[in-house]
Design an enzyme around this catalytic site. Structure first.
Site, PDB file in Angstrom:
ATOM      1  N   HIS A  92       0.865  -1.181   0.000  1.00  0.00           N
ATOM      2  CA  HIS A  92       0.000   0.000   0.000  1.00  0.00           C
ATOM      3  C   HIS A  92       0.898   1.225   0.000  1.00  0.00           C
ATOM      4  CE1 HIS A  92       0.983  -0.676   4.198  1.00  0.00           C
ATOM      5  NE2 HIS A  92       0.441   0.471   4.578  1.00  0.00           N
ATOM      6  N   HIS A  94       1.182   3.858   2.152  1.00  0.00           N
ATOM      7  CA  HIS A  94       1.618   4.554   3.366  1.00  0.00           C
ATOM      8  C   HIS A  94       3.122   4.812   3.245  1.00  0.00           C
ATOM      9  CE1 HIS A  94      -1.595   3.714   6.701  1.00  0.00           C
ATOM     10  NE2 HIS A  94      -1.632   4.969   6.309  1.00  0.00           N
ATOM     11  N   ASP A  96       5.673   4.842   5.176  1.00  0.00           N
ATOM     12  CA  ASP A  96       6.712   3.970   5.760  1.00  0.00           C
ATOM     13  C   ASP A  96       7.069   2.797   4.841  1.00  0.00           C
ATOM     14  OD1 ASP A  96       4.033   3.266   6.619  1.00  0.00           O
ATOM     15  OD2 ASP A  96       4.862   1.787   7.994  1.00  0.00           O
ATOM     16  N   HIS A  97       6.185   2.490   3.874  1.00  0.00           N
ATOM     17  CA  HIS A  97       6.430   1.371   2.960  1.00  0.00           C
ATOM     18  C   HIS A  97       7.089   1.798   1.651  1.00  0.00           C
ATOM     19  CE1 HIS A  97       4.027  -1.568   5.355  1.00  0.00           C
ATOM     20  NE2 HIS A  97       3.704  -0.402   5.902  1.00  0.00           N
ATOM     21  N   HIS A 182      -6.900  -2.683   5.823  1.00  0.00           N
ATOM     22  CA  HIS A 182      -6.045  -1.707   6.515  1.00  0.00           C
ATOM     23  C   HIS A 182      -6.848  -0.431   6.789  1.00  0.00           C
ATOM     24  CE1 HIS A 182      -2.429  -0.092   8.059  1.00  0.00           C
ATOM     25  NE2 HIS A 182      -1.937   0.472   6.980  1.00  0.00           N
ATOM     26  N   ASP A 205       0.142  -4.443   5.754  1.00  0.00           N
ATOM     27  CA  ASP A 205      -0.489  -3.852   6.944  1.00  0.00           C
ATOM     28  C   ASP A 205      -1.970  -4.198   6.916  1.00  0.00           C
ATOM     29  OD1 ASP A 205       1.950  -2.699   7.359  1.00  0.00           O
ATOM     30  OD2 ASP A 205       1.204  -0.655   7.555  1.00  0.00           O
ATOM     31  N   HIS A 268       6.920  -5.770  10.977  1.00  0.00           N
ATOM     32  CA  HIS A 268       6.120  -4.544  11.093  1.00  0.00           C
ATOM     33  C   HIS A 268       5.476  -4.527  12.484  1.00  0.00           C
ATOM     34  CE1 HIS A 268       3.170  -1.373  10.310  1.00  0.00           C
ATOM     35  NE2 HIS A 268       3.840  -1.067   9.225  1.00  0.00           N
TER      36      HIS A 268
END
Ligand SMILES: [Zn+2]
Ligand SMILES: [Zn+2]
Length: 315
Positions: A92, A94, A96-97, A182, A205, A268
């Site tokens: 996805h 987000h 942080d990914h 998510h 996530d 994670h």
């Protein structure tokens, strides 16, 4: 009968070794799958847990899942060059990914002189992100081609937006994307990777997801996210929404009991308000008695008839 059941138990036992990480990350047992946790963290800028990123090597395919902070440095630590990566899959969008993507792609290209675009698979929005990233770095890309003689094609991203189903099939390796839950981040995907009768499932996530359970059933290795928060967190607490987007240890235990992986691994790892990894493990083990490991950066798993766990040497 007794001997038979003993044989069955032994054959199901997960073989855990404490070997040093492979010196050459590009080497993989051709009959199985090798999974390396490059980053097991979250948005928190921790040195011991880099941003989410998982390397899956199967046969001749070298596939990366998510490009969190520091993924290129972790690849460098296992001596795997950027130009060996066949494709990147995003769970996805987000940050942080994906914040490690510009470093992976541009620094990787500069160093290895990769001559082909990086294939990037991800949810709706991936094409637009790739387009804008290439615009954002247009100055550098131009200079690298003119001045550093970097191959022009290697400076490109080739994005494909995916839907649930088989999204990649090369050299006997199949990647299946499935929708997870998510919260408001829709769609968000998990991935099942199959090769030579073995499989690995990465949750991405997600909070508790029935769809994940049905796609993950019977897999060898399930890498699942987890979150632990104070038991009493009011709805007015700004962190409350975080708890609605992730999976608690108790929920993870329910998932593992249904999926029945040979080995479950946490990656994670979200810890709120000083909660600990020991609490995560203890809570899970209250309801789940199968093999379970708390993931660490650079921990790897060689999946064949047994699963060999290679732990990184302590720093
Ligand atoms: Zn995340
Ligand atoms: Zn997320």
């Amino acid at each position: 009968m007794k001997r038979l059941s003993l044989t069955v138990i032994l054959s199901l036992l997960v073989l855990i070794s404490f070997a040093q990480i492979n010196k050459d990350g590009s080497q993989v047992n051709v009959s199985g799958i090798k999974v390396t946790l490059l980053g097991t963290g979250t948005p928190q800028p921790l040195m011991e847990r880099f941003g989410p990123s998982i390397l899956v090597q199967a046969g001749s395919e070298t596939l990366l899942f998510d490009a969190g902070r520091g993924c290129l440095q972790r690849l460098h630590q296992i001596k795997l060059d950027y130009d060996k990566i066949n494709a990147l899959f995003l769970t996805h969008l987000h940050s942080d990914h994906i914040v490690g993507l510009p470093d992976l792609w541009l620094t990787g290209w500069l160093i290895t002189k990769r001559a082909t675009p990086l294939k990037v698979f991800g949810p709706l929005g991936t094409k637009e992100m790739a387009e804008y990233l290439q615009k954002a770095f247009a100055y550098d890309i131009k200079i690298r081609v003119e001045d550093d003689k970097a191959p022009q094609e290697g400076g490109k991203l080739s994005a494909t937006e995916i839907q649930q189903g088989v999204i990649y099939e090369e050299n006997g390796v199949k990647v299946i994307a499935f929708e997870v839950d998510h919260g408001v981040v829709k769609p968000a995907f998990g991935y099942r990777i199959e090769y030579n009768g073995h499989s690995v499932v990465l949750s991405g996530d997600t909070r508790y997801s029935e769809n994940l359970i049905s796609f993950a059933k019977g897999t060898d290795l399930l890498v699942h996210e987890v979150m632990i928060a104070p038991d009493t967190l009011s709805k007015s607490d700004p962190r409350y929404n975080i708890t609605q987007h992730h999976t608690t240890p108790t929920q993870a235990a329910q998932i593992f009991n249904q999926v029945k992986p040979k080995l479950a691994v946490y990656s994670h790892i979200v810890k709120l308000s000083g909660r600990t990894e020991d609490e995560i493990m203890n809570r899970t083990k209250t309801d789940y008695s199968g093999a379970l490991i708390m993931g660490q950066d650079l921990m790897s798993f060689s999946i064949g008839d047994t699963i060999i766990v290679n732990r990184p040497q302590s720093k």
